[in-house]
Design an enzyme around this catalytic site. Structure first.
Site, PDB file in Angstrom:
ATOM      1  N   GLY A 119       1.295   4.869   1.872  1.00  0.00           N
ATOM      2  CA  GLY A 119      -0.106   4.448   1.943  1.00  0.00           C
ATOM      3  C   GLY A 119      -1.052   5.615   1.785  1.00  0.00           C
TER       4      GLY A 119
ATOM      5  N   GLY B 160      -3.826   8.322   2.764  1.00  0.00           N
ATOM      6  CA  GLY B 160      -4.308   9.026   3.937  1.00  0.00           C
ATOM      7  C   GLY B 160      -3.401  10.123   4.438  1.00  0.00           C
TER       8      GLY B 160
ATOM      9  CD  GLU C  13      -1.728   0.925  -2.457  1.00  0.00           C
ATOM     10  OE1 GLU C  13      -1.738  -0.248  -2.845  1.00  0.00           O
ATOM     11  OE2 GLU C  13      -2.347   1.286  -1.443  1.00  0.00           O
TER      12      GLU C  13
ATOM     13  CG  ASN D 281     -11.075   2.887   5.285  1.00  0.00           C
ATOM     14  OD1 ASN D 281     -12.244   3.226   5.387  1.00  0.00           O
ATOM     15  ND2 ASN D 281     -10.084   3.676   5.638  1.00  0.00           N
TER      16      ASN D 281
ATOM     17  N   GLY E 278      -3.348  -2.059  -0.155  1.00  0.00           N
ATOM     18  CA  GLY E 278      -2.079  -2.555  -0.663  1.00  0.00           C
ATOM     19  C   GLY E 278      -1.012  -2.691   0.414  1.00  0.00           C
TER      20      GLY E 278
ATOM     21  CE  LYS F 189     -12.694   7.162  18.760  1.00  0.00           C
ATOM     22  NZ  LYS F 189     -13.806   7.656  17.950  1.00  0.00           N
TER      23      LYS F 189
END
Lengths: 503, 503
Positions: B267, B269, B292, B382, B386, B406
């Protein structure tokens, strides 16, 4: 039992000596084994060996992992549960006694997309099948097994197992021979495209090819399939069907569909069956079905001259319909095919053919997420079945439900579903007896508006609007008030009603 | 700008006279239109026309529906949002200004499985694309368009639109020509199998074939792609990669995989990129990718000699990596292909090839349901992108996340996710820096045990165990205490921490 008859059903002479009693055959199943049994929506399940196995489990320690196509008839799941014989169960069930054991955490139940069970086995993601128990019309000279009223996972179980027990069922007509189309994908990375390009296509063999020496025992029975317990149409299911007929008329008007629509899939049960039966009185013609279970409505549509062809993985009928259809099977046979559930439910084929998928929701939320399985988000009803295989990949994914249950004390449309089987991405249409919400290309806030305006029973409409108002004040793409999202379910648990003034 | 250069990039002489300014080209886009723009993960997006359109929208009423492949670079989504030009947006975005407008309910955002957008268009489930705006390396003599660093939905937008605007980008190397493989499915019911049988297969054309007369305007630019904002590996992402490498070593040991695994998808990121980069120091070899977006890690793996081939829909790199890769593109080109996202993400191909899918979770719950998109269940981050296309159909579906966010005040593993993008059926492995939970063939109660034992940071482990205990007392297949299911999220909203003693 007529010895002549069953011998005629074993074409491979070698195998005739493997005929034995159910009790003897069941001895092949040992404690801790993984057993793959035929059976899909009560059709074509094995009847004798599981009963003998349950009998044995009452006398000695015996726990198995049981895999099937989908649900079993003949009280098999009840008998095995009561005998304490089920350690693990997948991928689907509908038995009240087993369900209760699952919900007590006593039987480990793996609820699966029905197209995926044998994929998981083939990949080795779980323990292999030790033994397969498969109902057959007959065994061919080659040793190949001709299944009965379902294919389900039978072919892959027989191929993947070390040993196979065959139950030849004399109550299943030999006219079923020729009905099946057995196509099994290769192991990855050698996998090839499924060559199927229409609902009526045939791409495989007529029987399950395995080496005959794997058939370790043959049991003879003449016990018929359990029939379906489908309820008749009522005013509400008729209204749902009516909304859908009008929707499709509009789609034809808009030029998006022709009068033969696209291949139809209908989920198991009363509502989906009633919707399909509603198409008997419709302007549609030359329909086809590419579905998993073929119910009464399939044959109603044949008889009404509306349906050209139906592909499925099983045939499950009411007692009356069963007598009619199997009493004159030649009338339908050329317009039917039964496939492995891996093919009937395969994402590849569903996406390719452009299926119109009609499934049943237990409840849906204002954004169109659907709960098909878990009462109050916690207690398993049946299982996700094939609904996910179809809803994700369909040309159009429709979920139908009555707008209320429990005499109006439960709304089927809630602020947030406490269990998600189908996300909003996979839900195009929600239809209740109140009306139809067309959610295509809508954003979440628009989906909420469409669902509340069209699908919700009167007393709950204002309650949902109030929820949405409060949620939108907090903002967000998909507004919610988390601490109130399940207030309706909580109220039902406390008061027996989701309505605000009933407590 | 060198006139010679851009004319060489327009092979069809007729079309050279269509060269115009961005402002002139943008005049073709009118209020209320649906516009399909190239661009996928900031790569290969059009730069000039959207900026000119935003400029115009500041002066006159102009609202469009904007479709893309995935996210855009060059602040396009921000500019169009600030100009009030976006009525509707799909199927993906990552821009903070647009995100805020979506969460205020000002822009209607339709978050879609990335393989499905053009399927929805082709079926007529939404208004058609009026105009496509596509970035190109060049236009061939036939009028065919050679895309740049992404294919995304560009080909189908160009085919389905009435008119096409092409932005020829001189900053995109002509070496990109030959990189693409454009295959477009036929309309149903005439659809055929996708003939692709391996990550490296080529089944289509090198350019987007459309009638040249559809090209209404050509704009020339030399503005480079926006680069990725990926963060470097840290101790936690390295730990996640380490857990996965050990998991795959065990799978090889067990005989379920070879050292070349199966085609990998990662993915978008930082975490997925770090996991893939972690495979540089692994015993695996001759890897392939069927993904992708191809990020820095793809080229790290090439350089480490670990990767044989990579298929994607776009290439999005950090500034340094971009300079290295595009400065010496010949070194990689033969081992790369870019496809339409409908093919790169197609359920049919993903299921056939047996993809190992590695995606990022925003949070997961104790039963393995994953939220990838909605902060606190309400605010869009976001989009699903996919991840659903891959997770549903993968050989193995892995979700990675750091166990807390956090500074530890948020646990990424919660009792119940308040938004479900991926149901437990589609999640095989959850991995955090704490460890890896192998959920294959486990029932929900077992999944909870595995996730809590392996993936959860210390302070939250006891809290989850207490929740599970209370839930199991109420019973159910998937035990929950509905009125406490979101207590952690609610506490965070009130106190800024999910921890019990921080308030």
């Amino acid at each position: 039992m007529n010895i002549e008859t069953y011998q005629e059903r074993i074409g491979c002479p070698l195998l005739r000596e493997r005929v034995t009693s159910a009790a003897q055959a069941a001895e092949l199943i040992r404690d801790g084994m993984t057993v793959g049994m035929s059976g899909f929506t009560r059709a074509g399940d094995v009847k004798m060996v599981p009963a003998a196995l349950a009998e044995r489990a009452r006398r000695e320690p015996l726990k198995i992992t049981l895999l099937t196509g989908a649900s079993l008839g003949n009280d098999t799941d009840r008998l095995l549960t009561e005998a304490g014989a089920l350690a693990r169960r997948m991928p689907f069930q509908v038995d009240p006694v087993l369900r209760a054991a699952i919900n007590r955490g006593e039987v480990m139940y793996i609820d699966q997309h029905l197209s995926e069970t044998v994929e998981v086995l083939r990949a080795g993601h779980m323990k292999p099948v030790d033994i397969a128990v498969i109902e057959a019309v007959c065994i061919l000279e080659s040793g190949a097994i001709v299944p009965t009223t379902s294919v389900g996972n039978s072919a892959s179980f027989a191929i993947l197992a070390d040993k196979v027990i065959v139950e030849i069922n004399l109550a299943q007509s030999r006219a079923l021979e020729g009905l099946h189309d057995i196509w099994i994908p290769k192991k990855r990375p050698m996998r090839e495209p499924i060559p199927l390009m229409s609902a009526e296509g045939r791409v495989g063999t007529l029987a399950i090819d395995i080496p005959p020496e794997k058939i370790a025992a043959i049991v003879i029975t003449d016990q018929p399939d359990s029939t379906s317990a489908i309820l008749p149409s009522d005013a509400e299911t008729a209204a749902i069907a009516g909304h859908l007929v009008r929707f499709f008329e509009n789609e034809i008007e808009a030029g998006r569909l022709t009068r033969s629509l696209l291949p139809l899939q209908a989920g198991i049960g009363t509502i989906a069956n009633a919707v399909m039966a509603g198409f008997c009185d419709s302007p549609f013609e030359h329909l086809t079905m590419y579905s998993e279970v073929l119910q009464d409505s399939t044959f109603d549509l044949f008889d009404a001259g509306k349906l050209d062809f139906a592909s499925g993985s099983s045939i499950t009928l009411s007692p009356q319909k069963s007598a009619q259809v199997f009493g004159d099977f030649g009338r339908y046979k050329e317009r039917l095919v039964l496939r492995p559930q891996e093919v009937s439910n395969h994402p590849e084929v569903i996406r390719r053919l452009g299926i119109i998928a009609i499934n049943t929701a237990l409840e849906a939320d204002i954004y169109g997420n659907v709960n098909s399985t878990h009462v109050a988000g916690t207690h398993m009803m049946n299982g996700i079945g094939g609904s996910g295989d179809f809803a994700r990949n369909a040309y159009l994914s429709i979920f139908a439900t009555k707008s209320t249950a429990k005499d109006g004390r439960v709304s089927s449309i809630v602020p947030m579903v406490p269990h998600v089987d189908h996300t909003e991405h996979d839900v195009d249409i929600i239809v209740t007896e109140q009306g139809l919400a067309d959610l295509r290309a809508l954003a979440p806030r628009e989906r909420a508006e469409a669902i509340i305006a069209n699908c919700v029973a009167a007393p709950y409409q204002d309650m949902l609007r109030a929820y949405v108002r409060e949620a939108q004040e907090r903002g967000g793409h998909t507004p919610h008030v988390l601490e109130k999202a399940f207030a309706w379910h909580e109220r039902y648990r406390r008061t027996g009603s989701m309505l605000e003034n009933e407590s």
